[in-house]
Design a protein around this motif. Sequence first.
Motif, mmCIF file in Angstrom:
data_model
loop_
_atom_site.group_PDB
_atom_site.id
_atom_site.type_symbol
_atom_site.label_atom_id
_atom_site.label_comp_id
_atom_site.label_asym_id
_atom_site.label_seq_id
_atom_site.Cartn_x
_atom_site.Cartn_y
_atom_site.Cartn_z
ATOM 1 N N TYR A 45 -9.764 -5.165 0.082
ATOM 2 C CA TYR A 45 -9.684 -4.028 0.998
ATOM 3 C C TYR A 45 -9.942 -2.763 0.190
ATOM 4 O O TYR A 45 -9.230 -2.436 -0.739
ATOM 5 C CB TYR A 45 -8.318 -3.966 1.679
ATOM 6 C CG TYR A 45 -7.155 -4.381 0.802
ATOM 7 C CD1 TYR A 45 -6.527 -3.451 -0.020
ATOM 8 C CD2 TYR A 45 -6.710 -5.706 0.759
ATOM 9 C CE1 TYR A 45 -5.484 -3.828 -0.839
ATOM 10 C CE2 TYR A 45 -5.664 -6.093 -0.066
ATOM 11 C CZ TYR A 45 -5.049 -5.139 -0.855
ATOM 12 O OH TYR A 45 -4.013 -5.507 -1.673
ATOM 13 N N ASP A 46 -11.044 -2.047 0.556
ATOM 14 C CA ASP A 46 -11.427 -0.893 -0.248
ATOM 15 C C ASP A 46 -10.610 0.340 0.063
ATOM 16 O O ASP A 46 -10.567 1.275 -0.719
ATOM 17 C CB ASP A 46 -12.915 -0.582 -0.034
ATOM 18 C CG ASP A 46 -13.777 -1.435 -0.946
ATOM 19 O OD1 ASP A 46 -13.246 -1.896 -1.976
ATOM 20 O OD2 ASP A 46 -14.949 -1.666 -0.616
ATOM 21 N N ASP A 47 -9.947 0.352 1.205
ATOM 22 C CA ASP A 47 -9.296 1.602 1.574
ATOM 23 C C ASP A 47 -7.909 1.414 2.173
ATOM 24 O O ASP A 47 -7.489 2.203 3.001
ATOM 25 C CB ASP A 47 -10.184 2.376 2.555
ATOM 26 C CG ASP A 47 -9.758 3.840 2.593
ATOM 27 O OD1 ASP A 47 -9.339 4.357 1.548
ATOM 28 O OD2 ASP A 47 -9.804 4.435 3.683
ATOM 29 N N LEU A 48 -7.177 0.394 1.746
ATOM 30 C CA LEU A 48 -5.875 0.173 2.348
ATOM 31 C C LEU A 48 -4.926 1.324 2.048
ATOM 32 O O LEU A 48 -4.227 1.817 2.926
ATOM 33 C CB LEU A 48 -5.269 -1.140 1.853
ATOM 34 C CG LEU A 48 -3.977 -1.485 2.559
ATOM 35 C CD1 LEU A 48 -4.236 -1.910 3.986
ATOM 36 C CD2 LEU A 48 -3.219 -2.564 1.819
ATOM 37 N N ALA A 49 -4.908 1.754 0.769
ATOM 38 C CA ALA A 49 -4.000 2.830 0.388
ATOM 39 C C ALA A 49 -4.442 4.150 0.999
ATOM 40 O O ALA A 49 -3.666 5.102 1.048
ATOM 41 C CB ALA A 49 -3.900 2.934 -1.130
ATOM 42 N N GLY A 50 -5.687 4.201 1.490
ATOM 43 C CA GLY A 50 -6.213 5.416 2.105
ATOM 44 C C GLY A 50 -5.402 5.859 3.308
ATOM 45 O O GLY A 50 -5.239 7.056 3.552
ATOM 46 N N ILE A 51 -4.857 4.892 4.046
ATOM 47 C CA ILE A 51 -4.073 5.264 5.224
ATOM 48 C C ILE A 51 -2.805 6.017 4.840
ATOM 49 O O ILE A 51 -2.212 6.699 5.644
ATOM 50 C CB ILE A 51 -3.670 4.022 6.072
ATOM 51 C CG1 ILE A 51 -2.998 2.967 5.202
ATOM 52 C CG2 ILE A 51 -4.884 3.469 6.786
ATOM 53 C CD1 ILE A 51 -2.535 1.746 5.975
ATOM 54 N N PHE A 52 -2.401 5.883 3.571
ATOM 55 C CA PHE A 52 -1.243 6.642 3.097
ATOM 56 C C PHE A 52 -1.672 7.774 2.167
ATOM 57 O O PHE A 52 -0.856 8.332 1.445
ATOM 58 C CB PHE A 52 -0.246 5.722 2.399
ATOM 59 C CG PHE A 52 0.382 4.710 3.321
ATOM 60 C CD1 PHE A 52 1.291 5.110 4.288
ATOM 61 C CD2 PHE A 52 0.049 3.368 3.226
ATOM 62 C CE1 PHE A 52 1.867 4.177 5.140
ATOM 63 C CE2 PHE A 52 0.625 2.437 4.074
ATOM 64 C CZ PHE A 52 1.532 2.840 5.031
ATOM 65 N N ALA B 228 0.848 -1.199 0.000
ATOM 66 C CA ALA B 228 0.000 0.000 0.000
ATOM 67 C C ALA B 228 0.885 1.253 0.000
ATOM 68 O O ALA B 228 0.657 2.197 -0.762
ATOM 69 C CB ALA B 228 -0.909 -0.008 1.220
ATOM 70 N N ARG B 229 1.922 1.241 0.839
ATOM 71 C CA ARG B 229 2.852 2.365 0.903
ATOM 72 C C ARG B 229 3.552 2.569 -0.447
ATOM 73 O O ARG B 229 3.683 3.688 -0.943
ATOM 74 C CB ARG B 229 3.870 2.081 2.023
ATOM 75 C CG ARG B 229 4.687 3.241 2.511
ATOM 76 C CD ARG B 229 6.048 3.337 1.867
ATOM 77 N NE ARG B 229 6.746 2.064 1.841
ATOM 78 C CZ ARG B 229 7.480 1.650 0.829
ATOM 79 N NH1 ARG B 229 7.622 2.397 -0.254
ATOM 80 N NH2 ARG B 229 8.094 0.476 0.858
ATOM 81 N N PHE B 230 3.951 1.463 -1.072
ATOM 82 C CA PHE B 230 4.611 1.507 -2.383
ATOM 83 C C PHE B 230 3.697 2.142 -3.434
ATOM 84 O O PHE B 230 4.120 2.995 -4.214
ATOM 85 C CB PHE B 230 4.981 0.074 -2.797
ATOM 86 C CG PHE B 230 5.594 -0.058 -4.172
ATOM 87 C CD1 PHE B 230 6.980 -0.090 -4.329
ATOM 88 C CD2 PHE B 230 4.797 -0.157 -5.310
ATOM 89 C CE1 PHE B 230 7.546 -0.219 -5.600
ATOM 90 C CE2 PHE B 230 5.365 -0.285 -6.576
ATOM 91 C CZ PHE B 230 6.742 -0.318 -6.711
ATOM 92 N N VAL B 231 2.437 1.708 -3.448
ATOM 93 C CA VAL B 231 1.495 2.191 -4.462
ATOM 94 C C VAL B 231 1.290 3.695 -4.327
ATOM 95 O O VAL B 231 1.283 4.428 -5.318
ATOM 96 C CB VAL B 231 0.143 1.438 -4.357
ATOM 97 C CG1 VAL B 231 -0.943 2.153 -5.155
ATOM 98 C CG2 VAL B 231 0.305 0.004 -4.837
#
Lengths: 450, 450
Positions: free
Chosen positions: B317-324, B104-107
């Motif tokens: 997971y609909d919002d994993l990248a959301g945390i970043f 997720a952090r990478f994306v």
Amino acid sequence: MAQKPSIPKGTRDFAPQEMMKRNHIFETVRRIFEHYAYLPIETPAMENLSSLLGKYGEEGDKLLFKILNSGDFSNGVDFAQDSKKLSTIISEKGLRYDLTVPFARFVVQHQNELTFPFKRYQIQPVWRADRPQKGRYREFFQCDVDVIGSTSLLNEAELLNIIDDVYKALNIRVVTKINNRKILAGIAETIGFPEKIVDITIAIDKIDKIGLEKVNEELSTKISAEAITKLQPILLMKGSFEEKIETLKTMLNNSEIGMSGIAEMAELFEYVADLKLYMPCELDLTLARGLNYYTGSIFEVKALDAVMGSICGGGRYDDLAGIFGLKNMSGVGVSFGADRIYDVMTELNLFPESSGVGSQILFVNFGRAETRVILPILKLLREKNIACELYPDTAKMQKQFNYANSNRIPYVAIIGEDEIKNNTITIKTMQNGQQEKMSVEQLTKLLSKL
Amino acid sequence: MAQKPSIPKGTRDFAPQEMMKRNHIFETVRRIFEHYAYLPIETPAMENLSSLLGKYGEEGDKLLFKILNSGDFSNGVDFAQDSKKLSTIISEKGLRYDLTVPFARFVVQHQNELTFPFKRYQIQPVWRADRPQKGRYREFFQCDVDVIGSTSLLNEAELLNIIDDVYKALNIRVVTKINNRKILAGIAETIGFPEKIVDITIAIDKIDKIGLEKVNEELSTKISAEAITKLQPILLMKGSFEEKIETLKTMLNNSEIGMSGIAEMAELFEYVADLKLYMPCELDLTLARGLNYYTGSIFEVKALDAVMGSICGGGRYDDLAGIFGLKNMSGVGVSFGADRIYDVMTELNLFPESSGVGSQILFVNFGRAETRVILPILKLLREKNIACELYPDTAKMQKQFNYANSNRIPYVAIIGEDEIKNNTITIKTMQNGQQEKMSVEQLTKLLSKL
């Protein structure tokens, strides 16, 4: 709320295009190691700090990444101490700093399961809290190849052969510099400062970086002016291999260890002549290498066409496993620095064009009915080892074609109402835009050729 | 002086025989990921603690391995604090705990260089300070495959297809259990405790481990007795897929999210029917999976013939990248646990006999003259991709043959005075002890067939 994402300094992410290039290096190295019958091992990223501390000098100890003990690590700890002492109390584990010390630990721990001579290769990352700079990272990969339990110089010759094969396969022009710690010890003995061998070799090691004058200046704080004068011919020695050996024989005539180093060097170069290597090997008396554990031959490989430190190095260590309690186990090995090789190959544009990974064909997604026809075709292609994919969403055609372009997918397959009716597939070649109708069998044939 | 060598608990060394088996798993998984056009990435072992903390729940935070800051970390630090607070002051980095959060952090970090949907695979070790036990290590490898930037359920279907291919190729009989977090949310809503969804799913997740009675007991501290009664039919529901779906539709009729989960489940099973998978997939409402970030489909794979926890799992997971900081990026993926797969395959004796690495032939070393004849032959064989070696020392014949036996080398080549004179090689087949004289060409042919 949202964090701006970043990674620790000196570390890197590898995107698919970089991964493919890195894998090209790893696969080349691995294939060649296996041709020479070295066997793979892996060790844990974390070692007990007791296995690591004191193995890389005082400077190395500082560069170890230490793992904080789990749980209530601070309970009962007296914090009125300096960081160095404190770290050994609140931390028992560290990240491996190289692959050589873990290998020595492995050999001793598993000695009863191993057959000697034991030839192993190991390709894993190592971590050092060094100041990041060009060609130097805090996480980097080493590709190590070592043999332990044999004193034969044929092992050294084999390693030179491996170096030659690797750089030939990677298309990097290199020179391999060879020296012998026994010759260096003989020199130290001959000039009257046998106990200063480490200082002398460290000073000699710097000759390329800081020049002769500064090296002499540094030496003047360690050895007498007379000794420095005696040392000059060595530092400046030129000529053919045979001429150098003759000069050394004359000069080190009274040093047993020196003469033994010269004999080893001469024998090794005999083997090298037999091997008919592609790249040059040369005797280089200014090569010393910093690590304390080397006792015989030492090697260092430099790229001829790029500005970069050594891209491979190693040597013989007569007592590495001794620190873990196993005596009389001589080893010799070299370590290829994958990251520096990567940087050199990038600088010299040496990576092959073809990526070798990713789809060979993208199937356009028009919806449910078409998908039902496409899924079995995908299955068939994958059974033939053909990488292929269906665009997952019924997005606009343009978006789907952009996906193919961005991912450098060479073909796009279109299966719509017409194609279903006629039991055919329209194939678009992305490079020239040409379209052609074909059967599944024809498509399989086309893609198998890639 | 000498240290007795050991490694940190929960970590392992991998000797050559284990490496070969592990590589069989990694290569199988990688080949299949690539057939489906997933692209490789790698991320650093160390992430900033700020990227990791809070992503795996309070328990997960405790299991993170934290890296002590380099240098004079204790300077100016107030040590009158508990270990938890103190650790965030003297440690800024941690070892990665899984591959999903780094992905997720990478994306988010590389979003402008990526084409979406982005399909990536990642095979790397992760570290958790868990209590070591069967099938649970402190360093273990995950093989993750995820697609991000597409909401299509075809992605879920593709992952099920990949699971099927992997376990078929590895010859492990499995069942894949499928659920949907939206259905679980619908249930929580319907029984009147929508805000208790996490507690309810965690309790349901334990049904296999602690049984229905204890789950009900645990639930009684979270929800009303009436709600627990309403929940029982769900926990005990049996029957065909269609029957289960009908029961759910009736029960969750008034829950929008529940009905949306049922529709997704029905669509996914339509695709699954199209795919004609080799292994069974089944709807399992007791499957919840602990991780908080899943929002849609969830998967778990169990080996049918071995006692072992899940050997693969994942979900949407609909919002994993959301945390970043990257919103509206739905992702779905699964993670294969290489170490558990290894343990299952060992238990069931599923590894292929052939090791695939190591020498095909050992040349006996009689001395200098013979070596000069052998070196060019080795070169020739290696150019034909034949792994071969010369015993490095002129040891006793018996010792050299023992080396071949211990390393399971199928052939030994003898080149002595006679052979040199007659320009031939004596080849001993180790399995039956038979000896035969042949030319280099004949030997090359023999070994190329292996």
